[in-house]
Design a protein around this motif. Sequence first.
Motif, short mmCIF file in Angstrom:
data_model
loop_
_atom_site.label_atom_id
_atom_site.label_comp_id
_atom_site.label_asym_id
_atom_site.label_seq_id
_atom_site.Cartn_x
_atom_site.Cartn_y
_atom_site.Cartn_z
N ARG A 23 0.89 -1.16 -0.17
CA ARG A 23 0.02 0.00 0.07
C ARG A 23 0.89 1.24 0.04
O ARG A 23 1.18 1.78 0.91
CB ARG A 23 -0.86 0.02 1.16
CG ARG A 23 -1.87 -1.45 1.29
CD ARG A 23 -2.47 -1.63 2.58
NE ARG A 23 -3.23 -0.20 2.98
CZ ARG A 23 -4.77 -0.38 2.92
NH1 ARG A 23 -5.17 -1.66 2.82
NH2 ARG A 23 -5.37 0.58 3.52
N GLY A 29 -10.21 -4.27 -0.62
CA GLY A 29 -10.91 -2.96 -0.49
C GLY A 29 -12.24 -3.47 -1.46
O GLY A 29 -12.58 -4.40 -1.71
N ASP A 30 -12.55 -2.23 -2.06
CA ASP A 30 -13.67 -2.44 -2.94
C ASP A 30 -13.41 -2.77 -4.29
O ASP A 30 -14.34 -2.91 -5.30
CB ASP A 30 -14.46 -1.14 -2.91
CG ASP A 30 -15.06 -0.76 -1.54
OD1 ASP A 30 -15.84 -1.58 -0.92
OD2 ASP A 30 -14.97 0.46 -0.92
N LYS A 65 -17.99 -4.55 1.81
CA LYS A 65 -16.85 -5.63 1.73
C LYS A 65 -17.67 -6.84 2.23
O LYS A 65 -17.29 -8.08 1.89
CB LYS A 65 -15.75 -5.28 2.55
CG LYS A 65 -15.26 -3.97 1.76
CD LYS A 65 -14.00 -3.47 2.77
CE LYS A 65 -13.23 -2.29 2.35
NZ LYS A 65 -14.21 -1.16 2.55
#
Length: 351
Positions: free
Chosen positions: A140, A171-172, A195
């Motif tokens: 990240r 995540g999405d 999620k």
Amino acid sequence: MNALVESRHLEFRRNRKVELSIVIPLYNEHEVITAMYERVTAVLAILAIPYELVLVDDGSRDGTPIMMNRLAAADPSVIAVFLSRNFGKEAALTAGLDHATGNAVIIMDADLQDPPELIPEMLQAWKAGVDVVCMRRRSRAGESWFKRYSARRFYRVLNAISDVDIPVDTGDFRLLSRKAVEAMKQLNERNRYMKGLFAWIGLPTSIIEYDRMPRAAGATKWDYLSLFNLAFEGITSFSTAPLRLAMGVGLLTALFGILFTLWIVAKALFLGDPVQGYPSLISMITILGGVQLLSIGLLGEYIGKTYYETKQRPVYLLRDVMRCGKSVNETEAAPHTTFMSVGKETYVRFK
């Protein structure tokens, strides 16, 4: 004659086969929307498949709505969805899924931390036979060590106490088949942790690891308080473990109180020590008061969720939807929507 041509045009747009829909929620993202559009469309042009971009404005207060209107007017593949106010990202994602018509739907953020260049790999995994393709963050970039560590711990804690196996470090950013999208539309709760809902439908899932990039422009809209609220929403939406924990703490506190009382009696009877009234009393009251307030707060959180669900309010309201540079009218709306006119503005209520 013009009315007949327009009617046939609308019918064609309803029946046209869209292979891929890209759903992108936006909130004050005017600094990055142009770069995002160019990178996404460049990838989709190489794929040479029928596609649509579903851009959802979540009540932005900058130039995002204006730029979305321009894109929708210039590109027939862009669908601009405008919510009546800021309902939150979970509601914006729900609105995007409701308006996506593709056989496959990819959800991604507008800040380009999720590289559009991974779309072909996601499609390949989908064509191999899975209904959900989750993108797991291998790294990240551009985030603090505390945010990376807390996010990593949160997903593991949530999985440990939840009845649903939620993929960690995801995540999405993901792909959903049409079957998965239709399954998501059946979930009508108002308190939505997307999620968890993606995992709850339980369809065959493939996981692809990738390196998350820094934001292309602008600043994140998620501060630590917002992330904490989202995490708490996820825990209380998919687990009753906090309630059981509160009950366990209550039992332990009661046991401690009994043992402490026996200890005071024993000291007074056998050792002749005077009872320490004030300090011991204040300590017990403080401990019991804290446990009770914590337990009441947790119970209130769950009762509050039930309260909001019983109101049956819509997940979101629409201000407008733009297709091919024109505002969608009632004849083009999805069958599960109802338009409401308020003054000079039009709203849509989802049943």
